[in-house]
Motif scaffolding. Sequence first.
Motif: not given
Length: 308
Positions: A45-64
């Motif tokens: 609820s605090q994040l924009p509607d399209r985000c990416t989190l880089k975690t080393g060898q992996y990426n987490i992407n999200l849309i809301s």
Amino acid sequence: MSMILSASVVRVRDGLPLSASTDYDQSTGMQECRKYFKMLSKKLSQLPDRCTLKTGQYNINLISSLGVSYMMLCTENYPSVLAFCFLDELQKEFITTYNMMKTNTAVRPYCFIEFDNFIQRTKQRYNNTRSLSTKMNLADMQTEIKLRPPYQISWSELGSANGFAHLSVVEYKGTGKISAAPHQRLEPVTLPGIVSFVLSLLCGALNLIRGFHAIESLLQNEGEDFSYVIAFFLGTAACLYQCYLFVYYTGWRNAKSFLTFGLICLCNMYLYELRNLWQLFFHVTVGAFSTLQIRLRQPQGKSPDYNV
């Protein structure tokens, strides 16, 4: 090898998982990323509607969108355009398949687990890029990402769940500021709650009007009692404060609502000579009804098996 590893569908307002892909990889890296999924779920609820989190060898992407967030885990070299096209397909299918009313009223985690079948089929298709037949969608998404790139979540913003710093105030293009400490969310408003809110406003307005009339009478007749003016304005303040307590969460909220109702009763007792019994009954009953609705509308809680 670049590929999509996992995906999940989460409700934005409380982070309740609605569906997720069945994952068989139990490596340490995947276990850590699942922790990040849970941490992000609490911050949606605090994040924009399209985000990416880089975690080393992996990426987490999200849309809301429409109160639901679609999250996916992929290898760091997986193309960003493909990742967000994948999420866009999940979003369109989920909205088409499920009524938003069911999504908003869901209580148990993974109550739409059958959506996993679509997630798995779509994941296999996007992991075999040669079979993709969405060149037009890819071109549209590539243009959209260039115009509005996904927000890059930093570790300092991820939260304090595992020792990280609290989410800081950040700027994001098109979204404005994100608050570091938003109000705790309350349960959805019910019809009786709306009625009590409107009636409280009405009582406050009636007290305010009578208060101004009392001031006029006081100016015209020097013998009038100024304490009646105070009683009317205190009644107005109490009614408006009940409206505030109904809408927003504060500390000692229930105790404040009972004290406010007590003030309403005292004001009406003092104004006994200026109001008939029906008027007194109306004001006290509305005050009691509003106090009950404040008591019933509690902060949103997570279900006992939320982290299943």
